[in-house]
Every structure is written in C-alpha cells, then in structure tokens.
Design an enzyme around this catalytic site. Sequence first.
Site, PDB file in Angstrom:
ATOM      1  N   ASP A  68      46.091  35.793  22.775  1.00  0.00           N
ATOM      2  CA  ASP A  68      44.691  36.139  22.517  1.00  0.00           C
ATOM      3  C   ASP A  68      43.913  34.833  22.603  1.00  0.00           C
ATOM      4  OD1 ASP A  68      42.214  36.663  21.467  1.00  0.00           O
ATOM      5  OD2 ASP A  68      42.945  37.684  19.661  1.00  0.00           O
ATOM      6  N   TYR A 157      26.172  37.803  28.651  1.00  0.00           N
ATOM      7  CA  TYR A 157      27.137  37.498  29.711  1.00  0.00           C
ATOM      8  C   TYR A 157      26.626  36.316  30.541  1.00  0.00           C
ATOM      9  CZ  TYR A 157      30.365  38.266  33.605  1.00  0.00           C
ATOM     10  OH  TYR A 157      31.336  38.115  34.562  1.00  0.00           O
TER      11      TYR A 157
HETATM   12  P1  NAD Z   1      39.189  42.660  33.636  1.00  0.00           P
HETATM   13  O1  NAD Z   1      37.957  42.498  32.809  1.00  0.00           O
HETATM   14  O2  NAD Z   1      39.440  43.985  34.264  1.00  0.00           O
HETATM   15  O3  NAD Z   1      40.453  42.234  32.791  1.00  0.00           O
HETATM   16  C1  NAD Z   1      40.328  41.264  31.797  1.00  0.00           C
HETATM   17  C2  NAD Z   1      41.680  40.957  31.192  1.00  0.00           C
HETATM   18  O4  NAD Z   1      41.415  40.134  30.063  1.00  0.00           O
HETATM   19  C3  NAD Z   1      42.439  42.174  30.687  1.00  0.00           C
HETATM   20  O5  NAD Z   1      43.771  42.130  31.156  1.00  0.00           O
HETATM   21  C4  NAD Z   1      42.383  42.041  29.163  1.00  0.00           C
HETATM   22  O6  NAD Z   1      43.514  42.571  28.506  1.00  0.00           O
HETATM   23  C5  NAD Z   1      42.274  40.534  29.004  1.00  0.00           C
HETATM   24  N1  NAD Z   1      41.691  40.127  27.729  1.00  0.00           N
HETATM   25  C6  NAD Z   1      40.661  40.699  27.070  1.00  0.00           C
HETATM   26  N2  NAD Z   1      40.450  40.070  25.909  1.00  0.00           N
HETATM   27  C7  NAD Z   1      41.355  39.061  25.842  1.00  0.00           C
HETATM   28  C8  NAD Z   1      41.660  38.061  24.870  1.00  0.00           C
HETATM   29  N3  NAD Z   1      40.951  37.975  23.731  1.00  0.00           N
HETATM   30  N4  NAD Z   1      42.663  37.208  25.126  1.00  0.00           N
HETATM   31  C9  NAD Z   1      43.367  37.278  26.278  1.00  0.00           C
HETATM   32  N5  NAD Z   1      43.149  38.216  27.227  1.00  0.00           N
HETATM   33  C10 NAD Z   1      42.157  39.095  26.992  1.00  0.00           C
HETATM   34  O7  NAD Z   1      39.216  41.538  34.776  1.00  0.00           O
HETATM   35  P2  NAD Z   1      38.122  41.100  35.807  1.00  0.00           P
HETATM   36  O8  NAD Z   1      36.994  42.101  35.930  1.00  0.00           O
HETATM   37  O9  NAD Z   1      38.854  40.705  37.030  1.00  0.00           O
HETATM   38  O10 NAD Z   1      37.455  39.806  35.115  1.00  0.00           O
HETATM   39  C11 NAD Z   1      38.188  38.594  34.989  1.00  0.00           C
HETATM   40  C12 NAD Z   1      37.210  37.447  34.862  1.00  0.00           C
HETATM   41  O11 NAD Z   1      36.340  37.425  35.983  1.00  0.00           O
HETATM   42  C13 NAD Z   1      36.298  37.533  33.641  1.00  0.00           C
HETATM   43  O12 NAD Z   1      36.063  36.238  33.122  1.00  0.00           O
HETATM   44  C14 NAD Z   1      35.025  38.103  34.210  1.00  0.00           C
HETATM   45  O13 NAD Z   1      33.885  37.787  33.433  1.00  0.00           O
HETATM   46  C15 NAD Z   1      34.988  37.419  35.561  1.00  0.00           C
HETATM   47  N6  NAD Z   1      34.153  38.081  36.545  1.00  0.00           N
HETATM   48  C16 NAD Z   1      34.440  39.355  36.919  1.00  0.00           C
HETATM   49  C17 NAD Z   1      33.618  39.983  37.857  1.00  0.00           C
HETATM   50  C18 NAD Z   1      33.879  41.404  38.304  1.00  0.00           C
HETATM   51  O14 NAD Z   1      32.983  41.976  38.956  1.00  0.00           O
HETATM   52  N7  NAD Z   1      35.031  41.982  38.027  1.00  0.00           N
HETATM   53  C19 NAD Z   1      32.520  39.294  38.384  1.00  0.00           C
HETATM   54  C20 NAD Z   1      32.282  37.985  37.977  1.00  0.00           C
HETATM   55  C21 NAD Z   1      33.109  37.384  37.058  1.00  0.00           C
END
Ligand code: NAD
Length: 260
Positions: A68, A157
């Site tokens: 975490d 965000y």
């Molecule tokens: P996601 O949000 O689908 O998955 C996030 C993962 O983080 C999950 O496996 C979850 O279990 C884990 N998680 C949540 N809380 C946690 C904690 N406290 N400790 C450890 N793990 C934890 O994945 P995504 O959408 O690919 O996003 C990943 C990153 O990319 C994030 O930082 C997000 O802000 C960034 N991002 C995503 C997008 C998008 O459109 N998907 C766009 C820009 C940036």
Amino acid sequence: MTTTQPGRLAGKTALVTAAGQGIGRATALAYAAQGARVIATDINTALLDSLAAELAGLGPGHAVQRLDVTDPEAIRALAQAHPQVNVLFNGAGFVHAGSVLQCTEADFDMAVTLNVRSMFRTIQAFAPAMLAAGGGAIVNVASVAGSIKGAPNRFIYGTTKAAIIGLTKAVAADFITQGVRCNAICPGTVESPSLRDRIAAQAAASGQTLAQVEAAFVARQPMGRLGQVSEIAALAVYLASDESSFTTGTAQVIDGGWSN
Ligand code: NAD
C-alpha cells in the site's frame, strides 16, 4: 519503439507500484520482457496473484509483494528488503472527480497522500541505494491533466499530477551529477480498468449511456481513440533503460495529441 526487443533492461532490477492492472501491469510485464528482474507491487493481492503467473512465464526471479503506497513503514521495509533496485516505477494514482467546490479537506489529503506523498516516500526509500550504486532510473506517472492541460472536473487530480512534475524535476536536479535520473510520464486518456469505472460512474451520474460517455472521452483525443497501456509501457521501458541516459527531469507527454 517496441517492447518486443529482448534485453533492453538486462541486469536491472525494477520495482513497480500499482502493478496489478492498467499501466502498471503493462509496465511490469514489459520490464520483465526486456530482461529486468521485476518486483511487482500493488495493494490488491488477487491482481498480484494473476500477475505472478504471467511474470513467471517471462522467466525466473520475478517477485510480487503487497504494498500500500500510503504506508510509509511498508515502503521502508520493502526498500530494506530490496537494496539492489535500479529502476523505480511509481505508478500508483487515483482519480477524484469534481471541481474545487466539491473537494473536501479529506478528499484533498487522500489524493495528495496517494498520488504525491507516495512518490516522495518511495524515492526517499529507494534513491539512497541507487546513489550508492552510482546510478538508477526513477519513472513517475503523472498525467497530461495537470500543469500541461487543465481538465474539467479533475481539480484534485490535476493539482496532484502537476505536483508530480515538480517533484520529478526537483529530484532530477538534485541527483543530476550522480547518475540517478528521474522522469515523468504524462498520459492522455488510456484504456484501463479504472477508466471503465470512471465511464460507468459518469454515466450513472449524468443519465448518459456508457457509449455516450466513452465517446466524449474519445472525442477529446485528436487521434480519435484512447491510448493503450502497451503504448505507455513502451515509454516506461525507454525511460528505465540506458537508451534514455541523457534524459532527466522531463515530463514526457504521451496523449494522442490531446494537449497539442
Ligand atoms: P488503474 O487505476 O486501473 O489501476 C491502479 C492500480 O493501483 C490498481 O491495481 C490498484 O489496486 C492500485 N492501487 C490503488 N491504490 C493503491 C495503493 N494505496 N497502493 C498500491 N496500489 C494501489 O490504472 P491506470 O488507469 O492504468 O492508472 C495508473 C496510473 O496512470 C495512475 O497514476 C493514473 O493516475 C495514471 N494515468 C492514467 C490515465 C488513464 O487514462 N488510465 C491517464 C493519465 C494518467
């Protein structure tokens, strides 16, 4: 750029946070495919179990570990257990929907802790060993929504993702002569499980269909499609590898032209 060439990360050990799904999972698998030994972490152990099986198919030596990223003791313990990490991929992040008027003090604290303080803590824990070894690569996942582009309904965000870019540049500047590089990845909208959750939540709140909400996300991408996690992972491989050895303190936009 491709993630199929073997060996671009051979000899490196990579610690990945939020590796359970989405961008983090694709990155963990791409790092392993490129020859890194991967320590994949996430808060969700069921996701880690399925990832462990996939990593095992890519070779021996990989590990999964529940972490975490809001737990400073757990981060410190992990760094002590793995003093040989050369690549730190900070993927964990959370999207809070709403404007400044909908943001509570608790929401703000939670988002700062999960999205930014987590990176301060992992870097503080893992950088000393990188400095002692004379090199390392830190890759932080920010977003194009933040200091590059204001996105509606994304107040906390965008605030936290902008902070990640500042954090990245500060870390890069401090270690610039010591071989430890630090770069940020700024994706646009990327297909992932949490994006599907956001589409469902927005549809429920607005009365629109899932298809209508998805079409609105796609419409803001000039390429007319969402990004794929493999496209983000390819950049994460480059920034972790020695191919990017002259690159530090950058915020790499990968957004299908959204901010262009
Ligand atoms: P996601 O949000 O689908 O998955 C996030 C993962 O983080 C999950 O496996 C979850 O279990 C884990 N998680 C949540 N809380 C946690 C904690 N406290 N400790 C450890 N793990 C934890 O994945 P995504 O959408 O690919 O996003 C990943 C990153 O990319 C994030 O930082 C997000 O802000 C960034 N991002 C995503 C997008 C998008 O459109 N998907 C766009 C820009 C940036």
